[in-house]
Design a protein around this motif. Structure first.
Motif, PDB file in Angstrom:
ATOM      1  N   LEU A  84     -18.331  23.782  35.888  1.00 43.95           N
ATOM      2  CA  LEU A  84     -17.451  23.985  37.039  1.00 43.95           C
ATOM      3  C   LEU A  84     -18.207  23.807  38.348  1.00 43.95           C
ATOM      4  CD1 LEU A  84     -15.265  27.008  35.880  1.00 43.95           C
ATOM      5  CD2 LEU A  84     -14.656  24.585  35.932  1.00 43.95           C
TER       6      LEU A  84
ATOM      7  N   THR B 148      -9.210  29.847  31.445  1.00 39.19           N
ATOM      8  CA  THR B 148     -10.105  28.703  31.228  1.00 39.19           C
ATOM      9  C   THR B 148     -10.229  28.424  29.734  1.00 39.19           C
ATOM     10  OG1 THR B 148     -12.073  30.110  31.208  1.00 39.19           O
ATOM     11  CG2 THR B 148     -11.480  29.108  33.297  1.00 39.19           C
ATOM     12  N   ASP B 149     -10.468  27.184  29.432  1.00 37.93           N
ATOM     13  CA  ASP B 149     -10.694  26.790  28.044  1.00 37.93           C
ATOM     14  C   ASP B 149     -11.968  27.462  27.548  1.00 37.93           C
ATOM     15  OD1 ASP B 149     -12.051  24.746  26.018  1.00 37.93           O
ATOM     16  OD2 ASP B 149      -9.879  24.395  25.991  1.00 37.93           O
TER      17      ASP B 149
ATOM     18  N   ASN C 263      -2.114  35.635  31.505  1.00 33.61           N
ATOM     19  CA  ASN C 263      -2.969  35.566  32.700  1.00 33.61           C
ATOM     20  C   ASN C 263      -2.930  36.907  33.427  1.00 33.61           C
ATOM     21  OD1 ASN C 263      -2.028  32.200  33.555  1.00 33.61           O
ATOM     22  ND2 ASN C 263      -4.038  32.842  32.883  1.00 33.61           N
TER      23      ASN C 263
ATOM     24  N   VAL D  70     -11.515  33.395  37.176  1.00 32.15           N
ATOM     25  CA  VAL D  70     -10.712  32.228  36.817  1.00 32.15           C
ATOM     26  C   VAL D  70     -10.039  32.549  35.488  1.00 32.15           C
ATOM     27  CG1 VAL D  70     -10.678  29.746  36.441  1.00 32.15           C
ATOM     28  CG2 VAL D  70     -12.398  30.738  37.972  1.00 32.15           C
ATOM     29  N   SER D  71      -8.748  32.791  35.535  1.00 30.53           N
ATOM     30  CA  SER D  71      -8.002  33.196  34.349  1.00 30.53           C
ATOM     31  C   SER D  71      -7.427  31.969  33.644  1.00 30.53           C
ATOM     32  CB  SER D  71      -6.870  34.139  34.739  1.00 30.53           C
ATOM     33  OG  SER D  71      -6.130  34.530  33.602  1.00 30.53           O
TER      34      SER D  71
ATOM     35  N   THR E 126      -5.607  28.956  36.230  1.00 30.36           N
ATOM     36  CA  THR E 126      -5.874  27.547  35.967  1.00 30.36           C
ATOM     37  C   THR E 126      -4.578  26.794  35.728  1.00 30.36           C
ATOM     38  OG1 THR E 126      -6.143  27.970  33.613  1.00 30.36           O
ATOM     39  CG2 THR E 126      -8.146  27.991  34.964  1.00 30.36           C
TER      40      THR E 126
ATOM     41  N   LYS F 167     -11.083  33.769  29.306  1.00 33.95           N
ATOM     42  CA  LYS F 167     -10.798  32.777  28.266  1.00 33.95           C
ATOM     43  C   LYS F 167      -9.808  33.273  27.221  1.00 33.95           C
ATOM     44  CE  LYS F 167     -15.199  30.621  29.030  1.00 33.95           C
ATOM     45  NZ  LYS F 167     -16.221  29.770  28.487  1.00 33.95           N
TER      46      LYS F 167
ATOM     47  N   LYS G 239     -19.767  27.774  33.272  1.00 31.38           N
ATOM     48  CA  LYS G 239     -19.887  27.875  34.729  1.00 31.38           C
ATOM     49  C   LYS G 239     -20.609  26.673  35.328  1.00 31.38           C
ATOM     50  CE  LYS G 239     -19.947  32.915  34.891  1.00 31.38           C
ATOM     51  NZ  LYS G 239     -20.709  34.098  35.333  1.00 31.38           N
TER      52      LYS G 239
ATOM     53  N   LEU H 147     -15.254  33.927  34.094  1.00 28.83           N
ATOM     54  CA  LEU H 147     -14.271  33.060  33.448  1.00 28.83           C
ATOM     55  C   LEU H 147     -13.493  33.858  32.406  1.00 28.83           C
ATOM     56  CD1 LEU H 147     -16.461  29.867  32.867  1.00 28.83           C
ATOM     57  CD2 LEU H 147     -15.054  30.462  34.858  1.00 28.83           C
TER      58      LEU H 147
ATOM     59  N   LEU I 206      -8.658  25.887  41.858  1.00 27.21           N
ATOM     60  CA  LEU I 206     -10.061  26.286  41.725  1.00 27.21           C
ATOM     61  C   LEU I 206     -10.847  25.959  42.998  1.00 27.21           C
ATOM     62  CD1 LEU I 206     -12.320  27.497  40.025  1.00 27.21           C
ATOM     63  CD2 LEU I 206     -12.726  25.210  39.091  1.00 27.21           C
TER      64      LEU I 206
ATOM     65  N   VAL J 133     -15.360  25.735  28.339  1.00 27.27           N
ATOM     66  CA  VAL J 133     -15.806  25.512  29.720  1.00 27.27           C
ATOM     67  C   VAL J 133     -16.924  26.484  30.074  1.00 27.27           C
ATOM     68  CG1 VAL J 133     -15.099  25.625  32.141  1.00 27.27           C
ATOM     69  CG2 VAL J 133     -13.588  24.591  30.451  1.00 27.27           C
TER      70      VAL J 133
END
Length: 177
Positions: A75, A66-67, A102, A63-64, A40, A94, A72, A92, A46, A70
């Protein structure tokens, strides 16, 4: 003698910076991999990962970075893709807060799923460090990392800063940092 050594180091640094700036990684075409990893933080990352997943270029997408808040579904709405695609095939991460974490987070995910090939998606100027960190995190695990860079128009300061981070990581890595 010391002045010559310092001059040589400065020359090597300058040449390295020129090579770094002039040879930024590029996107790759269609190439099947077991998984896709998106780091991210940059425009287009993305969207590229989801597009490749939707075209069956990989089994799963991670997805490395992510907050923690967040979800799915958010997104899916943001990317205009079906929630079902995210539910079935997107994970995701997190836990990471920087490029090195990451890499650690991604390596754990790849090992847990027993993947042997992964497409790494990040911005072109970020790819050398991200690729290097991921390969280091995967040491001892047989996986092929395929860099797939998102083209950008980085300014001088972005390139200068990233090159220095990359060089520092290369120098510090053998010492465990």
């Amino acid at each position: 003698m010391i002045r010559r050594l310092i001059a040589l180091l400065i020359l090597l640094w300058g040449l390295g910076f020129a090579v770094f700036a002039l040879t930024l990684p590029r996107p790759i075409g269609d190439r099947q991999t077991d998984a896709i990893v998106v780091l991210t933080g940059g425009a287009g990352r993305l969207d590229r990962g989801i597009d490749l997943l939707a075209r069956h270029q990989a089994q799963r997408l991670f997805v490395s970075g992510t907050d923690r808040t967040v979800r799915k579904k958010e997104l899916a709405v943001r990317t205009g893709r079906p929630v079902a695609l995210f539910d079935c095939c997107v994970d995701l991460g997190k836990e990471s807060v920087d490029t090195r974490s990451n890499a650690t987070e991604t390596a754990k995910w790849l090992e847990a799923h027993h993947y042997r090939s992964v497409r790494l998606i990040t911005t072109d100027w970020h790819m050398p460090r991200a690729h290097s960190d991921l390969n280091r995190a995967l040491k001892g695990y047989d996986v092929t990392v395929v860099p797939d860079a998102i083209r950008s128009q980085p300014g001088f300061m972005t390139l200068f800063t990233e090159y220095n981070k990359y060089v520092l990581r290369l120098v510090a890595a053998p010492f465990g940092y």
